[in-house]
Design an enzyme around this catalytic site. Structure first.
Site, PDB file in Angstrom:
ATOM      1  N   GLU A  37       2.380   5.039  10.229  1.00  0.00           N
ATOM      2  CA  GLU A  37       2.893   4.861  11.825  1.00  0.00           C
ATOM      3  C   GLU A  37       2.698   6.197  12.414  1.00  0.00           C
ATOM      4  O   GLU A  37       3.001   7.204  11.834  1.00  0.00           O
ATOM      5  CB  GLU A  37       4.515   4.732  11.515  1.00  0.00           C
ATOM      6  CG  GLU A  37       4.998   4.233  12.683  1.00  0.00           C
ATOM      7  CD  GLU A  37       6.629   4.213  12.490  1.00  0.00           C
ATOM      8  OE1 GLU A  37       7.125   3.951  11.212  1.00  0.00           O
ATOM      9  OE2 GLU A  37       7.479   4.254  13.570  1.00  0.00           O
ATOM     10  N   ARG A 262       6.220   5.651  -4.655  1.00  0.00           N
ATOM     11  CA  ARG A 262       5.858   6.733  -3.765  1.00  0.00           C
ATOM     12  C   ARG A 262       5.996   8.172  -4.618  1.00  0.00           C
ATOM     13  O   ARG A 262       6.540   8.349  -5.535  1.00  0.00           O
ATOM     14  CB  ARG A 262       6.796   6.966  -2.741  1.00  0.00           C
ATOM     15  CG  ARG A 262       8.211   7.105  -2.766  1.00  0.00           C
ATOM     16  CD  ARG A 262       8.773   7.377  -1.523  1.00  0.00           C
ATOM     17  NE  ARG A 262       8.504   6.526  -0.320  1.00  0.00           N
ATOM     18  CZ  ARG A 262       8.212   6.707   0.791  1.00  0.00           C
ATOM     19  NH1 ARG A 262       8.091   8.066   1.214  1.00  0.00           N
ATOM     20  NH2 ARG A 262       7.827   5.606   1.577  1.00  0.00           N
ATOM     21  N   LYS A 272       9.572  12.206   6.635  1.00  0.00           N
ATOM     22  CA  LYS A 272       9.060  12.462   7.973  1.00  0.00           C
ATOM     23  C   LYS A 272      10.292  13.247   8.997  1.00  0.00           C
ATOM     24  O   LYS A 272      10.007  13.890   9.779  1.00  0.00           O
ATOM     25  CB  LYS A 272       8.332  11.293   8.653  1.00  0.00           C
ATOM     26  CG  LYS A 272       6.955  11.160   8.296  1.00  0.00           C
ATOM     27  CD  LYS A 272       6.058  10.459   9.140  1.00  0.00           C
ATOM     28  CE  LYS A 272       6.014   9.231   8.543  1.00  0.00           C
ATOM     29  NZ  LYS A 272       4.935   8.324   9.297  1.00  0.00           N
TER      30      LYS A 272
END
Ligand code: ATP
Ligand code: MG
Length: 564
Positions: A37, A262, A272
């Site tokens: 994204e 992850r 983020k």
């Protein structure tokens, strides 16, 4: 049936792919994608996903797409798109002509939304965001149905058309999937598919005032691109039933989603949101601050793409979340730099040394080895003269036991040069600080060996004062001072664990004269001190170096003690 050796060394995703290849499930195709994204810079966690997706494609001779999942116009920017492409390329991967944007599919997604309304699988809901949340229930309590759930298909089509035409204010209505408000999986409780949002999109501008939600976009984008194995992180496991539901209701091509754990690293935050906060709050100098776990930060710090790929290879993929020791990443970096970095001498905290018996005007060009690991990297000349700099730490006037370096009356080797003996010390009259050493050298020891075979216990690095080039050196430590930065007392957040000593700037350092040719990004081993790289802040007047990583390999040490 016994598994062969090669089979056993496959990771669980490769096993799935190889089974699919055997059964010809996707007509023998393997097609993956990396779907960021564009709302931030890529970090080392993304590198794991990039290496995995591009790596699987390469291994099975298939393509890997780069797709921007750009469904949120508020947080997304062109700047991020550019940086993401740069970082993926830098890591060493190539999407060729397969660059896609979810926003390219907005028309198709809209058509699909209409299709679901027509089949009675979607409805326009007038609840506010807050009311929708209240109706949603909890993990232990079923949700309650929206009073708008049973609108007729005609009403829904009409309202959705008007939503799109801009007749209603932002947030006043949504399009929702009609699934099951009592589903144990909260994602299945009539999730929102479209929202009204007047925001300019970085690609579609003001064409749309309704935007599809990520969950109504991601799976269909994979479908449109005919991805075979849609690899994503574990938190999407609970979304998979919803993606499956959309694809099945729409009756379109249906990729297989596979979740993996992850990457989490000690002493590092990877969210983020937090990284953005560190940048915006001025806790770091920017996204590419060399202390950041972003790929541009690691690049500026001096990390090589090879070391990051090798790290991703070594950590492998698993189905359970765990935290990797950052020492392993640093180990992979040292392993790579040891092979490729040119050796050079640099004095970070200089102490002046005068060789009393060395001729005033003589300068000798001595041979130094560029990389003992790689003879092909050749040698260079290093000038030697009467006045030198050595590292302040390499001298003690009153040496403790086990300090074998220079001290009054003691003989040591200067690397590639001569044996020297300290004969006297000059001190600042006011402070008592040692400001200069007087030494003698033994001309017979040129190159660093004594013909009579006598030994010294230390070899020091040095520079000729008249030839040394001034430089600034930035030493870095972990950005956080706890392995788990989230481990904080009540009422505080991860920022309480920021390491106040994560950056030390040393001015007044010196490097070899050959360094005037170095350009930003060049990497070196400063002998005995670590790996360093030239920072873009360097000017022709003043070189600036980042310490990439010191020499001491804590991972190798841990691995060794574990073997015992
Ligand atoms: P956001 O919270 O903004 O969605 P994200 O970290 O998931 O953040 P994306 O841009 O959506 O960012 O991520 C792109 C891809 O990288 C996704 O497939 C995601 O699963 C993967 N990814 C993100 N973080 C990690 C991580 N720490 N380890 C491995 N893969 C990751
Ligand atoms: Mg994401």
């Amino acid at each position: 049936m016994e598994k062969s050796d090669t089979k056993r060394s496959l990771n669980f995703i490769e096993e799935i792919i190889e089974d699919d290849l055997r059964t010809n499930k996707w007509d023998g195709r393997v097609h993956t994608r990396f779907p960021p994204e564009p709302n931030g810079y890529l970090h080392i966690g993304h590198a794991k996903s990039i290496c995995l997706n591009f790596g699987l494609a390469a291994k099975y001779n298939g393509p890997c797409n780069l797709r921007f999942d750009d469904t949120n116009p508020i947080k997304e920017e062109e700047e991020y798109v550019e940086s993401i492409m740069e970082d993926v390329r830098w890591l060493g991967f190539d999407w060729e002509d397969r660059l896609y944007y979810a926003s390219d599919y907005f028309d198709q997604l809209h058509e699909w939304a209409v299709q679901l309304i027509k089949t009675g699988k979607a409805y326009v809901c007038d609840l506010t965001a807050e009311e929708t949340r209240q109706h949603r229930g909890t993990l232990t309590k079923p949700g309650t149905e929206s009073p708008y759930r049973n609108r007729s298909v005609e009403d829904n089509l009409d309202l959705f058309t008007r939503m799109r035409a801009g007749e209603f204010p932002d947030g006043s209505r949504t399009l929702r999937a009609k699934i099951d408000m009592s589903a144990p999986n909260m994602n299945m409780r009539d999730p929102v598919m479209y929202r009204i949002l007047r925001a300019s999109h970085h690609r579609t501008g003001d064409t749309w005032c309704i935007y599809p939600m990520y969950d109504f976009t991601h799976g269909q984008s994979d479908s449109i691109e005919r991805i075979t194995h849609s690899v994503c992180t574990l938190e999407f496991e609970d979304h998979r039933p919803l993606y499956d539901w959309f694809l099945d209701e729409l009756g379109v091509y249906h990729p297989r989603q596979i979740e993996f754990a992850r990457l989490d690293l000690t002493y590092t935050v990877m969210s983020k949101r937090k990284l953005l906060e560190l940048v915006q709050g001025g806790y770091v100098s920017g996204w590419d601050d060399p202390r950041m776990p972003t790929l541009c930060g690691l690049r500026r710090r001096g990390y090589t793409p090879e070391s990051i790929r090798s790290f991703c290879q070594r950590i492998g993929v698993a189905k359970f979340n765990s935290t990797i020791d950052i020492a392993l990443l640093e180990h992979c970096l040292r392993e790579d730099l040891n092979k490729r970095a040119r050796r050079t001498m640099a004095v970070l905290r200089p102490l002046r040394v005068v060789i009393d018996n060395y001729p005033e005007d003589l300068v000798e060009d001595l041979d130094a080895v560029n990389n003992p690991e790689d003879a092909g990297m050749g040698t260079r000349k290093v000038p030697f003269s009467r006045v030198l700099y050595i590292e302040r730490d390499d001298f003690r006037e009153d040496p403790p036991r086990k300090f074998f370096r220079l001290a009054p009356g003691r003989e040591v080797r200067l690397r590639y040069a001569y044996f020297i003996t300290c004969v006297s010390v000059v001190k600042d009259e006011q402070t008592g600080e040692v400001v200069e050493l007087h030494c003698t050298y033994d001309p017979e020891t040129r190159g660093g060996n004594a013909p009579d075979g006598r030994k010294v216990k230390a070899t020091l690095h040095w520079l000729s004062a008249a030839h040394a080039v001034p430089a600034e050196v930035r030493l870095y430590d972990h950005l956080f001072n706890k392995p788990d930065p989230g481990d904080v007392p009540e009422g505080q957040d991860y920022k309480a664990n920021l390491n106040p000593d994560s950056l030390t700037v040393l001015d007044g350092c010196y490097v070899e004269p050959a360094m005037t040719n170095a350009v930003p990004g060049d990497r070196f081993q400063f002998e005995r001190q670590g790996y360093f790289c030239v920072d873009p802040d360097s000017t022709s007047g003043k070189l600036a170096f980042n310490r990439t990583v010191p020499l001491r390999d804590t991972w190798a040490k841990i691995a060794k003690t574990q073997k015992k």
